[in-house]
Design an enzyme around this catalytic site. Sequence first.
Site, PDB file in Angstrom:
ATOM      1  N   SER A   9       3.477  -4.136   2.715  1.00 43.48           N
ATOM      2  CA  SER A   9       3.197  -2.829   2.114  1.00 43.48           C
ATOM      3  C   SER A   9       4.403  -1.906   2.004  1.00 43.48           C
ATOM      4  O   SER A   9       4.316  -0.839   1.395  1.00 43.48           O
ATOM      5  CB  SER A   9       2.095  -2.107   2.888  1.00 43.48           C
ATOM      6  OG  SER A   9       0.851  -2.690   2.606  1.00 43.48           O
ATOM      7  N   SER A  69       0.784  -1.213   0.000  1.00 45.34           N
ATOM      8  CA  SER A  69       0.000   0.000   0.000  1.00 45.34           C
ATOM      9  C   SER A  69       0.828   1.281   0.000  1.00 45.34           C
ATOM     10  O   SER A  69       0.374   2.329  -0.460  1.00 45.34           O
ATOM     11  CB  SER A  69      -0.919   0.003   1.222  1.00 45.34           C
ATOM     12  OG  SER A  69      -0.132   0.035   2.405  1.00 45.34           O
TER      13      SER A  69
END
EC number: 6.3.5.7
Lengths: 487, 391
Positions: free
Chosen positions: B84, B60
Amino acid sequence: MATIYQGKYEAVIGLEIHVQLDTASKLFCADSTKFGAEPNTHISPITLALPGTLPKINKKAIEYAVRLGLACQCEIMPYNFFARKNYFYPDLPKGWQTTQHTHPICMGGLVPIKTQTGIRQVQMHHIHLEEDAGKSIHDIYEGESCVDLNRAGTALVEIVSEPDMFSADEAWNYVQELRRLVRWIGVSDANMEEGSLRCDANISIRPAGDTRLGTRVEVKNLNSTRNIKKAIDFEIDRMIRLVEAGGMVQQQTRSFDAATGTTFAIRDKEQANDYRYFPEPDLPPIQLSQSFIEQIRASMPALPQQLAHKYQTSFGLSPYDAEQLVSDKDIAVYFEAATQKTNQYKAVANWINGPIRSIINEEHLSIDQVGITPETLADIIQLVDTGKLNFSVASTRLLPALRTPGADQKGQSALDIATRLNLIQTDNEDLLETWINEALESMPDKVQAYQKGKKGLIGLFVGEVKKRSKGKADPGRVMDLIKEKLG
Amino acid sequence: MLSGYTAVYNATVVDRLLAEGAIIIGRQNCDEFAMGSSNEHSAYGPVLNDADNTRVPGGSSGGSAVAVQAGLCMVSLGSDTGGSVRQPADFCGVVGLKPSYGRISRYGLIAYASTFDQIGIFSINIPDAALILEVIAGADDMDSTVSQEPVVAYSSLLSEERNAGKKYKLAYFRQALEHPSLDPEIKSAITGLIDRLTAAGHSVTAIDFELLDYVVPTYYVLTTAEASTNLSRYDGVKFGHQTAEKTEDLTAFYKKNRSEGFGREVKKRIMLGTFVLSAFYFDAYFAKAQQIRRLLSQKSQEIFNNYDALISPNAPCVAFKLGEKQGDATEMYLADIYTVFANLVGIPGISLPLFRTNDGIPFGIQVMSDQLKELSLLALSDQLMQSEGKH
């Protein structure tokens, strides 16, 4: 043991009591817990659950929970942890309540209560730590609700009993005992008006003699000691009527309406929330060392029941006197201090439970505010015991005088003040003789009656002498002298 | 959901960087609430990979990776709940370090999954990552889960460790390299590296890892469970999105606020997490996943009792085209297969940008070590970067 209602039912009651711990800061952050502040002033980012905030456990709250557990003879769990109880409500900023679920801090326990047949130990289920929610207020603005988050995150213990009480009176006594205990050990002021002690009751009925539990109803909102009794009695009555009419008790949550003295359903079993409990991932489990627990145990004061027992066995007091003395920790401490100065234990108890308690009740004071130190009380008792003063003069004249602000600061003893007020009983036999002669002469017909056999009149003569001497005549001596004189 | 929201306090890591004179030049785009592997789930729109603007940067923390990749800053921070930091570093050709769980305070980090989240560091080389870690790591009164272990002087000790020329005992999961989802080009690059490492005197052993196919389901059960409650605070009452529509009651108000405020991916994960925590399914999903997590921790202990480090791909593929994998959520989730292990067991992992495809798309390898052994991990990484000519 159990109260039988209408000749065939008995009620079974379990209580869940929330007590606000008297910690300076909240359970998981440094915000103040002071009651009565302007709304939304004790709200750090943590209380507000702003993004990125995390909890940090308040060690004092753990200590207090352990204290309470020890006072209630619970098993203290060396490994316990928090869980999240998830639900949405505007006064719950995180969207979950951090509480203990599967692993509470204290298990089991016993609370002694008074019953018709003497003291009985009510079995507890557990005590757990949790945070309080904020307050939702619905009656300030029409059609709008207000939320005050000052209380959100305050440390609570929830004290959960087994279904082990069998009448509203027993439940009431249980609450009273717990309230005394938490105050006694200094973990809460347990003030129901300020909400620092709150009570929910689980109530069921069953045919007398049956051992199975009936379907239970949870009644919430019992927020005064009066309401506890009223709500439980109402609910038992409601259930019995329902069953008598051929109905069945539904598992429900009900709320007590103090205005009408009735309960009403707020939730059925089907509407029960799924709280999706799971271990709180932001807090490591609490691990209590044996030495931590022992340290707290060593700092515990003697508990009221222990003291009451001691007062009866070591000081020879009646169960009633002993119980009166432990109604409040300050009083017990005062009593113990006075017994360091005099061994007239019964007299100390009488003074505390009599004149001093009257002052406390009439003037709404604590015993320390009465203005009579335990030492002074011991002096007064000494004066009465040695016949220098009689009890009635001591309590009605000397006690108020000694309470006058600054009375003791002048370095004057109880004896000094009694002397100054001319209260000391005389041992001058001539003076006694004069008062007795005056008294008897004032009621010649009564003297005659006495001499004819109405010996009960002696009290009247003694009373008359007392009046004439303004309390300075020792009634015992006066009685002896009168008996001698009248044959 | 948090449009227009301004934080009223600094995260612990930000305060620590500022205290050392760091200059903070901006905030980065990322997948909403750190949920996503491609940075396509952002309210601000997708971040583009600087190596090829038609490709995703990973996620992310894709914005943080590209900022370093494109030379906008020297280092940047991201958060790593299941890869992430390491996966976008891999897609963008930069260094991405996820330290041990609890090495860095999470205070101020928006929580996705509390027992997984860890702040990570993007940099172009190992010494920069070591320096930043030294500044931001360590105990913090505001985070109860942070490690109390003293912080090692990573930066100054790094060259000493590296120059010792230590020969490492390395391992890799046989099932990981033989996994059908793994891009052959990545596999051959790693096989080549293993050969060179062996030739250089290190030992590299293939070990069995039968639980590999369980790590992604376990990860998604546990993280969505935690996320579903961590995100409960975004209810529109105190802050965050509040619906403009008039709602008839409190429940409708909550539903509107949250339905409007959250993006699709976030809603999906909240629903999944709510499901696995519900009374009826708790034992079948959450409790089972916790059991697997314990097994994985035991496995991890066994490995690091015998080996210094574990090497692995970061992802089964290199940076893919924008929109390419939008249709298949399961495939997107399964792409986390190599990174979630470190989060499940709390060990540090680092992504090293060692390779490029024939098309010039960067990728690298992941190295993992035992808990709190960041110094050893960084030293080994530095040695690898040097020996592979990436210094």
